[in-house]
Design a protein around this motif. Structure first.
Motif, PDB file in Angstrom:
ATOM      1  N   ALA A 179     -39.225  13.202  28.836  1.00 13.87           N
ATOM      2  CA  ALA A 179     -39.149  13.675  30.223  1.00 13.87           C
ATOM      3  C   ALA A 179     -38.892  15.180  30.271  1.00 13.87           C
ATOM      4  CB  ALA A 179     -38.052  12.924  30.978  1.00 13.87           C
ATOM      5  N   ARG A 180     -38.066  15.666  29.364  1.00 12.40           N
ATOM      6  CA  ARG A 180     -37.763  17.101  29.291  1.00 12.40           C
ATOM      7  C   ARG A 180     -39.023  17.890  28.917  1.00 12.40           C
ATOM      8  NH1 ARG A 180     -33.214  16.181  27.343  1.00 12.40           N
ATOM      9  NH2 ARG A 180     -33.627  16.390  25.123  1.00 12.40           N
ATOM     10  N   TYR A 181     -39.780  17.388  27.952  1.00 12.52           N
ATOM     11  CA  TYR A 181     -41.031  18.049  27.580  1.00 12.52           C
ATOM     12  C   TYR A 181     -42.011  18.073  28.757  1.00 12.52           C
ATOM     13  CZ  TYR A 181     -40.800  19.094  22.546  1.00 12.52           C
ATOM     14  OH  TYR A 181     -40.523  19.660  21.326  1.00 12.52           O
ATOM     15  N   ARG A 182     -42.134  16.943  29.452  1.00  5.74           N
ATOM     16  CA  ARG A 182     -43.073  16.874  30.572  1.00  5.74           C
ATOM     17  C   ARG A 182     -42.687  17.869  31.669  1.00  5.74           C
ATOM     18  NH1 ARG A 182     -46.535  12.653  30.247  1.00  5.74           N
ATOM     19  NH2 ARG A 182     -45.989  10.991  28.769  1.00  5.74           N
ATOM     20  N   ALA A 183     -41.410  17.929  31.979  1.00  9.54           N
ATOM     21  CA  ALA A 183     -40.960  18.824  33.044  1.00  9.54           C
ATOM     22  C   ALA A 183     -41.111  20.291  32.642  1.00  9.54           C
ATOM     23  CB  ALA A 183     -39.501  18.519  33.388  1.00  9.54           C
ATOM     24  N   ARG A 184     -40.764  20.596  31.399  1.00 15.60           N
ATOM     25  CA  ARG A 184     -40.760  21.995  30.941  1.00 15.60           C
ATOM     26  C   ARG A 184     -42.175  22.526  30.751  1.00 15.60           C
ATOM     27  NH1 ARG A 184     -39.439  26.625  30.613  1.00 15.60           N
ATOM     28  NH2 ARG A 184     -38.140  27.630  29.042  1.00 15.60           N
ATOM     29  N   THR A 186     -44.866  21.907  32.474  1.00 15.70           N
ATOM     30  CA  THR A 186     -45.649  21.773  33.701  1.00 15.70           C
ATOM     31  C   THR A 186     -45.707  23.126  34.410  1.00 15.70           C
ATOM     32  OG1 THR A 186     -45.056  19.450  33.993  1.00 15.70           O
ATOM     33  CG2 THR A 186     -45.766  20.652  35.958  1.00 15.70           C
ATOM     34  N   CYS A 188     -47.454  25.853  33.580  1.00 14.49           N
ATOM     35  CA  CYS A 188     -47.431  26.998  32.661  1.00 14.49           C
ATOM     36  C   CYS A 188     -48.625  27.923  32.920  1.00 14.49           C
ATOM     37  CB  CYS A 188     -47.458  26.516  31.215  1.00 14.49           C
ATOM     38  SG  CYS A 188     -46.127  25.356  30.817  1.00 14.49           S
ATOM     39  N   TYR A 207     -48.997  16.331  26.266  1.00 17.74           N
ATOM     40  CA  TYR A 207     -48.509  17.161  27.381  1.00 17.74           C
ATOM     41  C   TYR A 207     -49.571  18.105  27.944  1.00 17.74           C
ATOM     42  CZ  TYR A 207     -44.271  15.180  25.559  1.00 17.74           C
ATOM     43  OH  TYR A 207     -43.316  14.280  25.124  1.00 17.74           O
ATOM     44  N   CYS A 303     -44.299  29.172  30.774  1.00 19.82           N
ATOM     45  CA  CYS A 303     -43.912  28.060  31.649  1.00 19.82           C
ATOM     46  C   CYS A 303     -42.753  28.487  32.543  1.00 19.82           C
ATOM     47  CB  CYS A 303     -43.501  26.844  30.815  1.00 19.82           C
ATOM     48  SG  CYS A 303     -44.798  26.286  29.686  1.00 19.82           S
ATOM     49  N   ARG A 306     -36.377  26.795  33.309  1.00 20.69           N
ATOM     50  CA  ARG A 306     -35.659  25.584  33.711  1.00 20.69           C
ATOM     51  C   ARG A 306     -34.703  25.899  34.841  1.00 20.69           C
ATOM     52  NH1 ARG A 306     -33.396  23.679  27.983  1.00 20.69           N
ATOM     53  NH2 ARG A 306     -33.065  25.927  27.908  1.00 20.69           N
ATOM     54  N   SER A 307     -34.561  24.945  35.763  1.00 22.12           N
ATOM     55  CA  SER A 307     -33.631  25.144  36.885  1.00 22.12           C
ATOM     56  C   SER A 307     -32.207  24.905  36.425  1.00 22.12           C
ATOM     57  CB  SER A 307     -33.986  24.185  38.019  1.00 22.12           C
ATOM     58  OG  SER A 307     -33.954  22.838  37.562  1.00 22.12           O
TER      59      SER A 307
END
Length: 307
Positions: A179-184, A186, A188, A207, A303, A306-307
């Protein structure tokens, strides 16, 4: 010799026979299941799933190159004497897999199971053969963990509940990593990974990225000057900022490509095939290295932070 995959039903039969015969010395030697794991990701999975019930030997020493590993007499003894052994298969480690053919006990080949589980071959079989780097994809690593769990439970049925619990905990962490890879990765600015060798095809496929390597799947493949020229032009055309290399691979080719492409940066990604001495000293593990890879890839691809 062509290696024979050992189905899990055969492991169950072997475990039952071993239990009936009362094989092995009494006491501490029988209190833990002896496990031989071919290299770091497999050893990591076996130790995390097995916990206190297993004694895991990683046959690939810290800092060693798994592909070219030749077993010394002590490593060979540990492989032959282990109650269960896990190898990747498909000639990822030819010497280790050949030695495993001499075992009396069960040997689980993981890569064929993962290919079957996915229903298709994720990477094409070209000159370098089937891409073995499944552990770099958290989803496939989770499937590898499941195969390790089944192999341990087949060899030690009394520990099956423990192995199932530990495997689920590890798979939950891998799901969070996915999930972290998918969010990070996205949104880019770029999606092209330029690497010294093509170890990151599963990551790219999972990804939505594109990988182009100087060498193919094997890091020993000699770079082709024509290929270097094509990649330099491709990097310029796609606004690539970074050429990725690895600790165990000479940075010379990546540095040459980075210079020819217009003075790009070079950065190190870990293929997680083995821990380096420095990583071992820093108590790095699969998750810390995968997260470090993610940050480096996300930064190189532009990319969103991160928030």
């Amino acid at each position: 010799m062509r290696r024979r995959r050992v189905p899990l039903v055969a492991l169950l039969i072997a475990a039952a026979v071993g239990s009936t015969l009362g094989a092995g010395p009494a006491g501490a030697a029988r209190s833990k299941l002896s496990v031989a794991a071919a290299f770091y990701p497999v050893a990591f999975a076996a130790q995390r799933v097995g916990g206190a019930r297993v004694d895991v030997t990683n046959l690939t020493p810290v800092g060693a190159e798994p592909h070219d590993l030749e077993l010394d007499s002590d490593q060979l003894d540990r492989l032959l004497d282990a109650k269960v052994a896990f190898v990747l298969g498909s000639d990822f480690q030819p010497a280790v897999e050949s030695a495993a053919d001499r075992r009396d006990g069960p040997t689980v080949e993981l890569l064929p199971e993962l290919v079957d589980a996915r229903g298709k071959k994720v990477a094409d079989e070209g000159e370098g053969g089937l891409d073995p780097h499944v552990w770099l994809d958290p989803v496939l690593m989770s499937q590898l963990v499941g195969e390790v769990e089944r192999g341990l439970a087949a060899s030690d049925p009394k520990g099956a509940a423990t192995y199932e619990k530990n495997a689920q905990a590890l798979q939950d962490r891998l799901a969070a990593l996915d999930a972290r890879y998918r969010a990070r990765l996205t949104g880019c600015a770029r999606n092209l990974l330029v690497t010294s060798h093509e170890a990151f095809g599963y990551v790219a496929s999972r990804y939505g990225l594109r990988q182009e390597g100087v060498a193919g799947i094997s890091p020993d493949q000699e770079p082709d000057p024509k290929r270097l020229g094509e990649l330099a032009q491709l990097a310029r055309d796609h606004g690539v900022t970074t050429v990725f290399t690895e600790e165990a691979v000479s940075p010379r080719v990546a540095q040459t490509l980075a210079r020819d492409a217009g003075g790009l940066e070079t950065e190190v990604l870990s293929p997680l095939e083995s821990l380096t001495t420095k990583e071992r000293a820093a108590k790095a593990d699969y998750f810390t290295l995968m997260n470090a890879n993610l940050d480096k890839i996300a930064n190189a691809l532009g990319c969103p932070p991160r928030s």
